[in-house]
Design a protein around this motif. Structure first.
Motif, PDB file in Angstrom:
ATOM      1  N   VAL A 131       0.835  -1.206   0.000  1.00 36.68           N
ATOM      2  CA  VAL A 131       0.000   0.000   0.000  1.00 36.68           C
ATOM      3  C   VAL A 131       0.870   1.258   0.000  1.00 36.68           C
ATOM      4  CG1 VAL A 131      -1.683   1.322   1.342  1.00 36.68           C
ATOM      5  CG2 VAL A 131      -1.971  -1.137   1.065  1.00 36.68           C
ATOM      6  N   ILE A 132       1.946   1.231   0.780  1.00 41.86           N
ATOM      7  CA  ILE A 132       2.857   2.381   0.805  1.00 41.86           C
ATOM      8  C   ILE A 132       3.508   2.581  -0.560  1.00 41.86           C
ATOM      9  CG2 ILE A 132       5.016   3.231   1.808  1.00 41.86           C
ATOM     10  CD1 ILE A 132       4.196   1.833   4.414  1.00 41.86           C
ATOM     11  N   ASP A 133       3.937   1.481  -1.183  1.00 39.57           N
ATOM     12  CA  ASP A 133       4.538   1.584  -2.515  1.00 39.57           C
ATOM     13  C   ASP A 133       3.532   2.118  -3.530  1.00 39.57           C
ATOM     14  OD1 ASP A 133       6.966   0.664  -1.613  1.00 39.57           O
ATOM     15  OD2 ASP A 133       6.582  -1.419  -2.153  1.00 39.57           O
ATOM     16  N   THR A 134       2.290   1.677  -3.421  1.00 39.59           N
ATOM     17  CA  THR A 134       1.253   2.163  -4.335  1.00 39.59           C
ATOM     18  C   THR A 134       0.991   3.646  -4.126  1.00 39.59           C
ATOM     19  OG1 THR A 134       0.229  -0.040  -4.311  1.00 39.59           O
ATOM     20  CG2 THR A 134      -1.102   1.783  -5.130  1.00 39.59           C
ATOM     21  N   ALA A 135       0.991   4.079  -2.861  1.00 35.70           N
ATOM     22  CA  ALA A 135       0.809   5.500  -2.583  1.00 35.70           C
ATOM     23  C   ALA A 135       1.968   6.319  -3.136  1.00 35.70           C
ATOM     24  CB  ALA A 135       0.677   5.722  -1.074  1.00 35.70           C
ATOM     25  N   GLY A 136       3.183   5.790  -3.011  1.00 41.75           N
ATOM     26  CA  GLY A 136       4.333   6.479  -3.576  1.00 41.75           C
ATOM     27  C   GLY A 136       4.260   6.589  -5.082  1.00 41.75           C
ATOM     28  N   ARG A 137       3.825   5.512  -5.724  1.00 44.21           N
ATOM     29  CA  ARG A 137       3.685   5.566  -7.185  1.00 44.21           C
ATOM     30  C   ARG A 137       2.619   6.564  -7.596  1.00 44.21           C
ATOM     31  NH1 ARG A 137       1.022   1.104 -11.217  1.00 44.21           N
ATOM     32  NH2 ARG A 137       1.753   2.014 -13.176  1.00 44.21           N
ATOM     33  N   LEU A 138       1.519   6.593  -6.849  1.00 45.61           N
ATOM     34  CA  LEU A 138       0.458   7.546  -7.153  1.00 45.61           C
ATOM     35  C   LEU A 138       0.959   8.973  -7.002  1.00 45.61           C
ATOM     36  CD1 LEU A 138      -2.512   8.253  -7.722  1.00 45.61           C
ATOM     37  CD2 LEU A 138      -2.949   8.011  -5.265  1.00 45.61           C
ATOM     38  N   ALA A 139       1.694   9.253  -5.921  1.00 43.41           N
ATOM     39  CA  ALA A 139       2.222  10.602  -5.707  1.00 43.41           C
ATOM     40  C   ALA A 139       3.173  10.996  -6.832  1.00 43.41           C
ATOM     41  CB  ALA A 139       2.925  10.681  -4.360  1.00 43.41           C
ATOM     42  N   LEU A 140       4.023  10.052  -7.263  1.00 37.82           N
ATOM     43  CA  LEU A 140       4.982  10.364  -8.318  1.00 37.82           C
ATOM     44  C   LEU A 140       4.277  10.636  -9.638  1.00 37.82           C
ATOM     45  CD1 LEU A 140       7.885  10.638  -9.251  1.00 37.82           C
ATOM     46  CD2 LEU A 140       7.941   8.161  -9.631  1.00 37.82           C
ATOM     47  N   VAL A 141       3.299   9.803  -9.984  1.00 40.55           N
ATOM     48  CA  VAL A 141       2.577  10.001 -11.252  1.00 40.55           C
ATOM     49  C   VAL A 141       1.791  11.308 -11.211  1.00 40.55           C
ATOM     50  CG1 VAL A 141       0.754   9.061 -12.708  1.00 40.55           C
ATOM     51  CG2 VAL A 141       2.489   7.546 -11.782  1.00 40.55           C
ATOM     52  N   TYR A 142       1.196  11.608 -10.061  1.00 39.17           N
ATOM     53  CA  TYR A 142       0.453  12.865  -9.917  1.00 39.17           C
ATOM     54  C   TYR A 142       1.390  14.060 -10.079  1.00 39.17           C
ATOM     55  CZ  TYR A 142      -3.193  15.959  -8.053  1.00 39.17           C
ATOM     56  OH  TYR A 142      -4.138  16.958  -7.898  1.00 39.17           O
ATOM     57  N   ALA A 143       2.551  14.001  -9.399  1.00 37.71           N
ATOM     58  CA  ALA A 143       3.502  15.117  -9.481  1.00 37.71           C
ATOM     59  C   ALA A 143       4.073  15.250 -10.889  1.00 37.71           C
ATOM     60  CB  ALA A 143       4.624  14.905  -8.472  1.00 37.71           C
ATOM     61  N   GLY A 409       7.229   4.411   6.598  1.00 40.26           N
ATOM     62  CA  GLY A 409       6.001   3.641   6.646  1.00 40.26           C
ATOM     63  C   GLY A 409       4.732   4.466   6.555  1.00 40.26           C
ATOM     64  N   ARG A 410       4.708   5.449   5.685  1.00 43.23           N
ATOM     65  CA  ARG A 410       3.534   6.302   5.518  1.00 43.23           C
ATOM     66  C   ARG A 410       3.385   6.685   4.054  1.00 43.23           C
ATOM     67  NH1 ARG A 410       5.474  11.355   4.608  1.00 43.23           N
ATOM     68  NH2 ARG A 410       7.607  11.784   5.303  1.00 43.23           N
ATOM     69  N   ALA A 411       2.234   7.237   3.735  1.00 49.01           N
ATOM     70  CA  ALA A 411       2.020   7.758   2.394  1.00 49.01           C
ATOM     71  C   ALA A 411       2.712   9.111   2.249  1.00 49.01           C
ATOM     72  CB  ALA A 411       0.520   7.898   2.103  1.00 49.01           C
ATOM     73  N   PRO A 412       3.219   9.443   1.074  1.00 50.42           N
ATOM     74  CA  PRO A 412       3.866  10.748   0.890  1.00 50.42           C
ATOM     75  C   PRO A 412       2.900  11.893   1.196  1.00 50.42           C
ATOM     76  CG  PRO A 412       4.369   9.300  -0.949  1.00 50.42           C
ATOM     77  CD  PRO A 412       3.320   8.607  -0.134  1.00 50.42           C
ATOM     78  N   PHE A 413       3.391  12.896   1.911  1.00 46.86           N
ATOM     79  CA  PHE A 413       2.625  14.097   2.266  1.00 46.86           C
ATOM     80  C   PHE A 413       1.399  13.747   3.117  1.00 46.86           C
ATOM     81  CE2 PHE A 413       4.641  14.893  -1.858  1.00 46.86           C
ATOM     82  CZ  PHE A 413       5.382  16.023  -1.570  1.00 46.86           C
ATOM     83  N   GLU A 414       1.451  12.636   3.825  1.00 46.37           N
ATOM     84  CA  GLU A 414       0.276  12.177   4.572  1.00 46.37           C
ATOM     85  C   GLU A 414      -0.109  13.166   5.652  1.00 46.37           C
ATOM     86  OE1 GLU A 414      -1.265   7.906   6.253  1.00 46.37           O
ATOM     87  OE2 GLU A 414       0.789   8.483   6.674  1.00 46.37           O
TER      88      GLU A 414
END
Length: 417
Positions: A131-143, A409-414
């Protein structure tokens, strides 16, 4: 002759500039993307999250199965029937109905449940990491999509500035203050700016398509309103042993240790008890039967499986040591990159302010005839490069925040959403 030769190139330059400018007047309809916070709230619907949840459910189901005792075995046996002589027919037969049950001695069931529970704990931690990796990928694609949009806007602004400078140069050519060559150069610069805008627009559309796919949005994204590039990163210092990758490695080590216990216990005899009822047809009588059976460990003592489990434990222990070393090094690197990127953003913003003022003064000087077109072009290029550098600095800061968030162990910018 000189005036007529000047007029024809001026007309060609003016027509080219008009054609380029006409492409900027087309209307644009934008479908804003949901905010990063809204997309993060729907993270559980992504394929990676659903896969991780399914694997956790499977591991928990294996724990439930490990707690179940083996089924008893029922057997029905007939002896001394349908033979010859006194055993002709079924009159002298002996019929036995028996039930046998594996006793699961030596803590066999307890070890099996412990091993399955350790695997389930590992799966749960792996799900959190996924889930953390998925959140990181989402943040990167969004940015990246937001950065591509900003670059396209900057390319559009660069084309606007190039057209304005070209018109100013054309006016000077018409007044005879600049040679015709300056007008041709202005047309070339405008065409180059148009090509840059086309390339930036294509990159923006591709980034929007990636964001639409990764975020599983029903409608294609054509604009981003809520900025992630401008979000300030957060710092949540955690101990090295709480880093998700280290916790997963520790859980795998525990699971490997439990499998050693299972292999050792499986080397012991599997004792089975039985009880039954035997019917003697000739005597019209019945009697109980009971007994215990166990294999003799003469050939198979499960040594191969025990050695394999021990080797897997050593491998898991080595992976844990490597994970701890990587966590320490990665934390130091991510912290340094985040600090550097934050300083880079501040420096880039200061550079943009200086470049804007330099271009403004250059334009004033060019209109007054005090500086050349070459100097104006140089200041305009410096302004565009400074603004693009500011976008790159913010994107680098997002990447550094993603790396640090994974270690913590958190989502980016959480903490900011």
């Amino acid at each position: 002759m000189f005036a007529s030769s000047r007029r024809r190139p001026r007309l060609a330059v003016g027509c080219a500039l008009a054609a380029i400018a006409a492409t900027l007047a087309s209307p644009v309809w934008a479908e804003p993307a949901p905010t990063y916070a809204a997309l993060l709230a729907q993270l559980g619907q992504t394929p990676a999250s659903r896969e991780a949840d399914a694997l956790v459910d499977a591991a928990e189901a294996r724990v439930r199965q490990a707690r179940v005792r083996p089924n008893p075995v029922a057997s029905l046996q007939a002896e001394n029937a349908f033979g010859s002589g006194p055993f002709d027919g079924y009159a002298n037969a002996e019929t036995t109905l028996a039930f046998s049950q594996d006793l699961e001695l030596w803590g066999r069931r307890r070890a099996r449940v412990a091993a399955a529970s350790a695997d389930a704990g590992t799966s749960s931690l792996e799900r959190n990491l996924a889930v953390i990796d998925t959140a990181g990928r989402l943040a990167l694609v969004y940015a990246e999509a937001e950065a591509a949009e900003r670059r396209a806007d900057l390319a559009d602004e660069g084309l606007t500035l190039a057209l304005a400078d070209a018109r100013a140069a054309l006016a000077l050519v018409e007044e005879g203050r600049e040679p015709v060559l300056r007008g041709i150069q202005a047309e070339s610069e405008a065409a180059s700016a148009r090509a840059t805008l086309d390339e930036a627009t294509a990159e923006r559309d591709a980034a929007f398509a990636r964001l639409t796919a990764v975020a599983m949005l029903p409608a294609p994204v054509t604009a981003i309103k809520a900025s992630l590039l401008d979000q300030a990163p957060i710092r949540a210092m955690v101990a090295d042993d709480t880093v998700p990758t280290v916790r997963v490695a520790e859980a795998r080590l525990t699971a490997a240790e439990r499998r050693i216990d299972v292999a050792r216990i499986n080397a012991r005899p599997d004792v089975t008890a039985s009880v039954g009822l035997r019917r003697f047809e000739a005597e019209d009588a019945t009697a109980l039967t009971f007994g215990v059976s166990l294999p003799l460990p003469l050939f198979d003592r499960n040594r191969g499986n025990i050695d394999a489990a021990r080797a897997e434990y050593r491998a898991a222990d080595a992976r844990l040591a490597q994970a701890k070393q990587d966590a320490t090094a990665d934390r130091a690197a991510a912290t340094a990159r985040l600090s550097a990127s934050t300083s880079r953003v501040s420096a880039a913003d200061a550079g943009v302010t200086a470049a804007e003022e330099a271009y403004r003064l250059s334009r004033v000087g060019f209109d007054a005839g005090r500086i050349s077109q070459l100097e104006l072009r140089t200041s305009r290029a410096a302004l565009i490069n400074a603004r693009n550098a500011a976008v790159d600095a913010r994107l680098a800061r997002v990447r550094a925040e993603i790396d640090l968030a994974r270690l913590e162990g958190r989502a980016p910018f959480e903490g900011n959403i």
